[in-house]
Every structure is written in C-alpha cells, then in structure tokens.
Design an enzyme around this catalytic site. Sequence first.
Site, PDB file in Angstrom:
ATOM      1  N   ASP A  93       0.858  -1.192   0.000  1.00  0.00           N
ATOM      2  CA  ASP A  93       0.000   0.000   0.000  1.00  0.00           C
ATOM      3  C   ASP A  93       0.888   1.234   0.000  1.00  0.00           C
ATOM      4  OD1 ASP A  93      -3.160   0.634   0.843  1.00  0.00           O
ATOM      5  OD2 ASP A  93      -1.742   2.234   1.330  1.00  0.00           O
ATOM      6  N   ARG A 104     -13.994   1.976   8.914  1.00  0.00           N
ATOM      7  CA  ARG A 104     -14.182   0.727   8.186  1.00  0.00           C
ATOM      8  C   ARG A 104     -12.904  -0.088   7.970  1.00  0.00           C
ATOM      9  NH1 ARG A 104     -13.398   4.921   5.165  1.00  0.00           N
ATOM     10  NH2 ARG A 104     -12.368   4.823   3.138  1.00  0.00           N
ATOM     11  N   LYS A 119       0.016   2.383   6.010  1.00  0.00           N
ATOM     12  CA  LYS A 119      -0.982   1.321   6.167  1.00  0.00           C
ATOM     13  C   LYS A 119      -0.354  -0.071   6.107  1.00  0.00           C
ATOM     14  CE  LYS A 119      -5.005   3.860   4.559  1.00  0.00           C
ATOM     15  NZ  LYS A 119      -6.112   3.925   3.585  1.00  0.00           N
ATOM     16  N   VAL A 143       2.074   0.756  -6.254  1.00  0.00           N
ATOM     17  CA  VAL A 143       2.285  -0.417  -7.097  1.00  0.00           C
ATOM     18  C   VAL A 143       1.939  -0.128  -8.561  1.00  0.00           C
ATOM     19  CG1 VAL A 143       1.606  -2.804  -7.504  1.00  0.00           C
ATOM     20  CG2 VAL A 143       1.930  -1.991  -5.181  1.00  0.00           C
ATOM     21  N   GLU A 166      -6.865   1.715 -12.912  1.00  0.00           N
ATOM     22  CA  GLU A 166      -5.564   1.635 -13.565  1.00  0.00           C
ATOM     23  C   GLU A 166      -4.756   0.478 -12.959  1.00  0.00           C
ATOM     24  OE1 GLU A 166      -3.176   5.171 -13.348  1.00  0.00           O
ATOM     25  OE2 GLU A 166      -1.573   4.220 -14.481  1.00  0.00           O
ATOM     26  N   CYS A 207     -11.675  -7.942 -20.921  1.00  0.00           N
ATOM     27  CA  CYS A 207     -12.825  -8.381 -21.732  1.00  0.00           C
ATOM     28  C   CYS A 207     -14.085  -7.639 -21.298  1.00  0.00           C
ATOM     29  CB  CYS A 207     -13.135  -9.867 -21.533  1.00  0.00           C
ATOM     30  SG  CYS A 207     -11.889 -11.022 -22.067  1.00  0.00           S
ATOM     31  N   CYS A 219     -15.150   6.209  -2.661  1.00  0.00           N
ATOM     32  CA  CYS A 219     -15.521   6.275  -1.238  1.00  0.00           C
ATOM     33  C   CYS A 219     -15.347   7.689  -0.703  1.00  0.00           C
ATOM     34  CB  CYS A 219     -14.675   5.305  -0.422  1.00  0.00           C
ATOM     35  SG  CYS A 219     -14.890   3.601  -0.925  1.00  0.00           S
ATOM     36  N   CYS A 278      -9.202 -10.444 -27.225  1.00  0.00           N
ATOM     37  CA  CYS A 278      -8.859  -9.586 -26.077  1.00  0.00           C
ATOM     38  C   CYS A 278      -7.344  -9.380 -26.014  1.00  0.00           C
ATOM     39  CB  CYS A 278      -9.349 -10.229 -24.781  1.00  0.00           C
ATOM     40  SG  CYS A 278      -8.765  -9.381 -23.302  1.00  0.00           S
ATOM     41  N   CYS A 281      -6.155 -11.411 -22.650  1.00  0.00           N
ATOM     42  CA  CYS A 281      -6.298 -12.858 -22.469  1.00  0.00           C
ATOM     43  C   CYS A 281      -6.610 -13.596 -23.774  1.00  0.00           C
ATOM     44  CB  CYS A 281      -7.367 -13.182 -21.427  1.00  0.00           C
ATOM     45  SG  CYS A 281      -9.061 -12.915 -21.972  1.00  0.00           S
TER      46      CYS A 281
END
Lengths: 379, 67
Positions: A93, A104, A119, A143, A166, A207, A219, A278, A281
């Site tokens: 993170d 939450r 985090k 990341v 993304e 796809c 959020c 695709c 895949c």
Amino acid sequence: MSLEHTKEELDPISSSSTAENKEAATILQPDASTQLADPHHRYSRQELFAPLGKTGQNELARASVLIIGAGALGSSSAETLVRAGVGKVIIADRDYVEWSNLQRQQLFTEEDAAKRTPKAIAARDRLVQINSSVKIEAHIADVTADELGELARDVDLIMDATDNFETRLTINDISQKYNIPWIYGGCVGSYGITFTIVPGVTPCLQCLMESAPLGGDTCDTSGIIPPAVQMVVAHQTTEAIKLLSGNHDQLRGTLLSFDLWKNEQVSIKMNAARKPDCPSCGAHPTYPHLSHEGQSKSEVLCGRDTVQIRPAHRQKLDLQQTARRLQKLEQHEISVNPFLLSMTIDQGRRMVVFQDGRVMVHGTKDIAEARSLYHRYFG
Amino acid sequence: MELMINGKSRSVSPDVRTIEQLLQSLQLGEKRVIVEWNQQILQKEEHGTTMIESGDTLEIVHFVGGG
C-alpha cells in the site's frame, strides 16, 4: 554495537513484537501454550468444515497470497486470510492511516491515525499479533507494472483491494502473463461488486471493461458503509479459500453485485463473455497495461511543488458534471471555468483538472501522495 | 412499460426504447456496465440498437472502483 541492537534499529517492529510474544508466553499456562502451538487445534473449526478438511487446510498453509491495497478491502481480506492460516501474505500500500479510515478499515487503531503510520506497516503489526505462524511481508509502495511483476513472483493468488482501475487493469495483465488468478472487488456507498478471474477459464477484466473509466464515484466522494466492504470481502475470501485449497470446481463463475441498502443482488454467468481477440487474455496478447503507453504518467513539475498526472488515454471530461459530483464534499472549495476545474484539498494542497483528464496536484512533490489523491477523487 | 430489473418490477417511461436510453434514465449512462437482457449478455455496441419491450428481464451491474 551488538548484532541484536542493529537488528532492533533496522527492524524495530518485528523485534518489539518478539518481545511482546515472550512476555505473553510467560503468563500463559502450559496447557494454553500447547494449544497455541498446535495448528490442528487452531484451525479445528475450519478442518471440521467437510469440503476443506485437513487436506484443504494443509493446502492453505502452503499458499502465498499477494494483497494489493491495505485500505478497507485489504484490511479485511488480510485479516480473514491470516486467521484462516494461509502460509504467506504479502501486502502492499502507498498510503498512511487517517482518521477517516477508522470507520471501516478494521486493522487500524487511533494510534495509527495519530502517528500517520503507513498502512502496510500498521497492517503487518496487527496481522502478526493475530497469527504469528503466517509469514507476512509488508511493502510501502505505489504499485505500478514494474513493482507488481516483482511482488507477484511465486504467489498463488492476487487479491484486489485497490481503489482504482488503472492498478486493476495492471493486475489483470500480470495475472494473464504469469497465469495467476486474481479476485476483483470494489465498493462504494452500499454497493459492491466482485469477480474471480482465472486465466484460461474465465473472461478477464479487460474483456469486461476495455479501458479504465475516470471520474466515477469513489468512497471519498460518495461515502461507504462498512457492511458493503465486509460483503465484498466475504465473497472475495471465500473464492480465495476455494482456489487455494484446490476446490476450483466450487468457484462461483459469476459477476456478482449487490446493493445492501436497496436490497438487491445480481449474479450474471460470465463464461461466455471471453473475447477471443482480447489484448490481455486472447490468442495474441499484448498486455496493454504493462507497456509504458498503457500507464498514466506522473511527473514533478520543476520548481513548482506540483505533480502532474496524465491518464493513459486522453479523456473528455464533463467539467460541470465533475464539479457537481465533487460539490457534495462541503469541505472543499471548487471553482470551474470552461477549461479546468480547481479544488482545494487541505494543508495548502489544491488539485486542478483539465478537460483531457490531466490533473495537477499543487502543494506536494511526492508522486505517490499525488497519485493517491488523484485516485481518491477521480477513481 | 413494465420491466424486471435486478429482480424487481419497475415502471419505465414508454419514451425509453433502447438499452442505452434505459441506462441513461437509470443514471448509469456514464458508467461501465454489464447488461444481461433476457438472459443474453450484450456487447456495449449493442446497447444503442437493442430495443426493449414490456416484460423484458434485465440484470444490470455497474463497475465501481472504491476499496
């Protein structure tokens, strides 16, 4: 300087938790400590569940899972999988704990928010307390494709706990390229959605959605109630346990969404939705989100205390509509002209959004922080 | 016009003729969605040309990014 001391300096968290464990061990009765050490006792209620049994539990203990994101979904997924006895959990993170997370994000405490603990670190500290027999690796990282290629090496499954498409489309390409299943999850308000992607078996996220949408609800713009998080994670982790324990035949196979407030649930069988052409895949994959062109570009603007973020694909944003969406957030001051939208955030930070989707984050030189703010308000 | 949307019966204005118009009326026009129309998954290109009739059954899922 002794070796022990060096280790403590380098890794204060693991050595302090070892000290706590020693302290805990001295006050435990011999019987209790035997029970603590016996994995069959620890996981007895899970082994009693016939479809898992001891065999399934042993499979879980051999498995490695990569969790991308340690927010609401990531906290909850990680806690469930660590309690369930998955062998290794890697969690990554880029953010730190804030007060608005505590409602939450179940692994974090007031102390984490007060200290602005990253985090990934706060999550690791709590997870180690929950189950010390699980190997836990924490990465403070924004990341992108390169990091993901490294982190996903040797894992059996990737859990999606990100807050943007993304990164999800990058996970999707990595999943296809290295033949690793992943489990998409998303939630906003009282709504949630999840889909399990198994390379060669199910359609992939590419796809289903082709490119990353920009400007959706998040959020931070539409709010979120904790049960929506828990419901998504309940589905994601159940699928994870099926996959990791060798119960592939029990996978759900549907795109599932629910709205807990409106009392709706939808489940659509997706196996027919695989696209032969695709780019992720299909028969001739190009993995578009792993290429430089397929990723958003971030750069610090020279001498300006500003980070510019350009989306991978040129957008045509309706600035008035975007302004209406953001105006619900009363703490932010928003102004819009025909070319751009400006929004104050806090602590001298301001975001400017252009019609083509380009965003300038003023008041920071930190690219990870800028990208975090960008995804928070623009999905 | 009566449609069954996500398991619930809903009245929709007769002006709504296509899937695309339906999505707009449900304020899903801007969102990435998967639509299953009478048990058939539609491609995005088909949303503008698929005509809906009273009694049709639809399952509509929209993607969200929060987490």
